[in-house]
Design an enzyme around this catalytic site. Structure first.
Site, mmCIF file in Angstrom:
data_model
loop_
_atom_site.group_PDB
_atom_site.id
_atom_site.type_symbol
_atom_site.label_atom_id
_atom_site.label_comp_id
_atom_site.label_asym_id
_atom_site.label_seq_id
_atom_site.Cartn_x
_atom_site.Cartn_y
_atom_site.Cartn_z
ATOM 1 N N ARG A 29 0.821 -1.209 0.000
ATOM 2 C CA ARG A 29 0.000 0.000 0.000
ATOM 3 C C ARG A 29 0.859 1.264 0.000
ATOM 4 N NH1 ARG A 29 -2.993 -3.963 2.619
ATOM 5 N NH2 ARG A 29 -4.849 -4.424 1.362
ATOM 6 N N ASP A 33 -0.118 -6.723 -3.400
ATOM 7 C CA ASP A 33 -1.541 -6.523 -3.107
ATOM 8 C C ASP A 33 -2.166 -5.814 -4.298
ATOM 9 O OD1 ASP A 33 -4.090 -5.986 -1.584
ATOM 10 O OD2 ASP A 33 -2.849 -6.694 0.073
ATOM 11 N N HIS A 37 -6.732 -10.020 -3.922
ATOM 12 C CA HIS A 37 -5.760 -8.946 -3.682
ATOM 13 C C HIS A 37 -4.669 -8.954 -4.747
ATOM 14 C CE1 HIS A 37 -7.072 -7.346 0.253
ATOM 15 N NE2 HIS A 37 -7.468 -8.580 0.517
ATOM 16 N N ASP A 85 -6.839 -14.170 1.721
ATOM 17 C CA ASP A 85 -7.967 -13.536 2.408
ATOM 18 C C ASP A 85 -8.838 -12.728 1.451
ATOM 19 O OD1 ASP A 85 -5.589 -11.871 2.242
ATOM 20 O OD2 ASP A 85 -6.758 -10.346 3.309
ATOM 21 N N GLU A 86 -10.073 -12.507 1.870
ATOM 22 C CA GLU A 86 -11.001 -11.564 1.255
ATOM 23 C C GLU A 86 -11.145 -11.755 -0.255
ATOM 24 O OE1 GLU A 86 -10.731 -7.780 4.260
ATOM 25 O OE2 GLU A 86 -9.163 -7.927 2.747
ATOM 26 N N TRP A 141 -6.725 -14.241 11.893
ATOM 27 C CA TRP A 141 -6.850 -12.792 11.989
ATOM 28 C C TRP A 141 -8.279 -12.343 12.266
ATOM 29 C CZ3 TRP A 141 -9.261 -9.082 8.646
ATOM 30 C CH2 TRP A 141 -9.886 -9.621 7.507
ATOM 31 N N TYR A 150 -3.533 -5.524 15.468
ATOM 32 C CA TYR A 150 -3.398 -4.696 14.258
ATOM 33 C C TYR A 150 -2.848 -3.318 14.619
ATOM 34 C CZ TYR A 150 -5.375 -7.692 10.645
ATOM 35 O OH TYR A 150 -5.574 -8.693 9.712
ATOM 36 N N ASP A 203 -2.321 -0.835 12.691
ATOM 37 C CA ASP A 203 -2.967 0.299 12.031
ATOM 38 C C ASP A 203 -4.149 0.818 12.845
ATOM 39 O OD1 ASP A 203 -3.892 -2.320 11.191
ATOM 40 O OD2 ASP A 203 -5.322 -1.301 9.881
ATOM 41 N N TRP A 262 -0.430 -2.795 8.812
ATOM 42 C CA TRP A 262 -1.054 -2.528 7.512
ATOM 43 C C TRP A 262 -0.876 -1.049 7.189
ATOM 44 C CZ3 TRP A 262 -1.865 -6.722 4.955
ATOM 45 C CH2 TRP A 262 -2.202 -7.903 5.626
ATOM 46 N N GLU A 296 -2.320 1.128 4.713
ATOM 47 C CA GLU A 296 -3.209 1.944 3.883
ATOM 48 C C GLU A 296 -3.122 3.430 4.231
ATOM 49 O OE1 GLU A 296 -5.360 -2.097 4.086
ATOM 50 O OE2 GLU A 296 -4.128 -0.853 5.398
#
Length: 515
Positions: free
Chosen positions: A141, A170, A241, A304-305, A385, A411, A413, A450, A452
């Site tokens: 990111r 990512d 991702h 993930d995701e 997670w 986390y 962040d 993370w 972002e």
């Protein structure tokens, strides 16, 4: 100077300390007698000069520091434990492996930093509670570069953390040179703008952001970490991702219109077309270079995701599901994940993935019936997670090794209201309510930075420091030896001065006693 009867301030705190009368006086005439790895002696000399401006020499002196690797201590100390005996005329640091001696050196550094020239006599027996103590940096990111990474590795070593989990790819960027696929960095390493202001913000910084590590850079950083007994675990995200990779090589994607390198931070629909053998060949080719660059036993695939919308309109995926008799998209991912796990396993490595790879529904946006009835490859490691901690218990019962990285607890962040320093310190890698017989399978924990919303180095540092020290102690120190008051005092007297000296920003509001 502390008195000879006072307990020393150390982070992470050792398993046992026995104080004795007298002091070892550190001077320029102190010698290093090395019966360990040459690198340990070199680093000890470098660290003492850097920390307190005393130049030791590698020969017998007026008093001496002995570094000894003694394989016979393996049963009592394990691979990373050490014992240290400080008397008036010698300091003896022993470990069964070179790593243990190195961690003893870190303890000596902290003793020297708080006592300067006169170190109280004592005997320390110490070894880590958990074998996996990791810090993760997401550079996909926001790219930071090798100077920042090396500084983080040095602070990890000082705190006896041993895994650097490097999130290198990512949707928003591909950060590692792959020679067979040059467009991954020519195209995938750069985006034309970046979302600012929060997850649903319409605001963007319209400057190009990018950067990547050459293979020469990677080798340099891997060697630097290895000298400090830190294993670098690369993460190459798949099958989701992956917008940056697909932007570079559109044939890898599931959508008819390929995505660009993502400029916003919510997960995109950029997902590999896992029914296409070109994707599998791409992964094999990339891993061939990853295996060559990283000696790590572990390779992280993310996992993930994965948004199934990318697969819904893809005829290759529909055909694949019929051929393989798959009921839903979670089973598509499970088949793909196990194929990748097998590929990694065949090279003598071990796959790690976020706990999405278990095939359970852990996301509020996922269909309730989109769960896999297929089993994850038994040798895969699960990094937890998200979801109920019962999912940890389930993974352990199935025989999987687990890393606990609960987002609610680890986390970085998250702001200090959501995860204050005390909450970070109180985190235990082994959750309450799980049968203790499974503890050998709980490898340890990881804390995640993370990136972002951390475009600047100082932003990243304030999120990491001081909480990284709390996670370091949670991973190393046995539960009944933890004490937040002592930890806070150690933080203010040892680590805050160190970070000031190194121009490392930290979150001052969480450490008021350090002002």
């Amino acid at each position: 100077m502390v008195t000879a009867t006072a307990q020393p301030l150390l982070i992470p705190y050792p398993r046992s300390i026995e104080m004795r009368e007298g002091y070892f006086v550190l001077t320029a005439k102190t010698g290093i007698i090395n019966l360990s790895d040459k690198n340990n002696a070199r680093l000890l000399k470098h660290y003492i000069e850097e920390d307190i401006n005393i130049n030791l020499h590698e020969q017998r002196g007026d008093n001496n520091i002995f570094l000894i690797t003694n394989r016979k201590l393996k049963e009592s100390l394990g691979a990373e434990g050490y014992r240290m005996n400080i008397s008036t005329d010698s300091i003896v640091i022993e470990g069964a492996e070179n790593a243990g001696v190195f961690y003893g050196i870190q303890t000596l550094r902290q003793l020297a930093a708080q006592n300067r020239l006169a170190i109280p006599c004592m005997e320390i027996f110490d070894k880590p509670e958990y074998e996996w103590r990791d810090f993760m940096l997401d550079e996909a990111r926001h790219f930071k570069g090798k100077v920042v990474v090396k500084q983080l590795l040095e602070e990890m070593a000082y705190l006896k953390m041993n895994k650097f989990h490097w999130h290198l790819t990512d949707d928003q960027g591909w950060r590692i040179e792959i020679e067979k696929y040059p467009r991954l960095t020519q195209v995938g390493a750069y985006r034309d703008s970046t979302q600012i202001g929060g997850w649903n913000s319409p605001l963007y910084d319209v400057n190009i952001h990018g950067g990547y590590y050459t293979q020469e850079d990677i080798r340099e950083i891997v060697d630097f970490a290895a000298e400090r007994h830190i294993e670098i675990v690369p993460e190459i995200e798949m099958p989701g991702h992956t917008s940056a990779a697909i932007a570079a090589y559109p044939e890898l994607g599931s959508l008819k219109t390929p995505p660009t390198v993502a400029t916003y931070f919510n997960p995109t629909w950029g997902v590999f077309n896992v029914a296409d053998e070109r994707v599998i060949q791409f992964i094999q080719d990339v891993f061939d270079e990853i295996f060559d660059l990283f000696p790590s036993r572990y390779i992280h695939i993310g996992g993930d995701e994965v948004h199934p919308e990318s697969w819904e309109a893809n005829s290759d995926i529909s055909r694949f599901m019929k051929e393989k008799n798959l009921d839903n998209y979670s089973e598509v991912q499970m088949l793909f994940t196990n194929r990748v796990a097998s590929l990694i396993h065949s090279k003598g490595r071990t796959m790690i993935g976020w706990n999405d790879i278990m095939g359970k529904n852990i996301h509020e946006w996922a269909d309730s019936d989109n769960e896999s009835t297929h089993a994850l490859a038994p040798y895969a490691v699960v990094q937890f997670w998200k979801g109920d901690t019962a999912l940890i218990a389930e993974a352990l019962k199935q025989g999987h090794r687990v890393i606990n990285s609960s987002h609610r607890d680890t986390y970085l962040d998250y702001n200090y209201t959501k995860i204050p320093l005390k909450k970070a310190y109180d985190f235990s890698p082994f959750p309450k309510g799980i049968d203790r017989k499974y503890k050998p399978l709980l490898l340890g924990s990881g804390c995640q930075m993370w990136s972002e919303w951390i475009p600047r180095i100082e932003d990243m540092q304030r999120q990491v420091f001081p909480r990284i020290a709390a996670y370091a102690e949670s991973g190393w120190t046995i539960e009944n030896k933890k004490n937040f008051t002592r930890f806070s005092t150690s933080l203010s007297q040892i680590l805050i001065p160190r970070w000031k000296q190194k121009n490392i920003a930290w979150h001052k509001e969480s450490t008021p006693q350090a002002e």
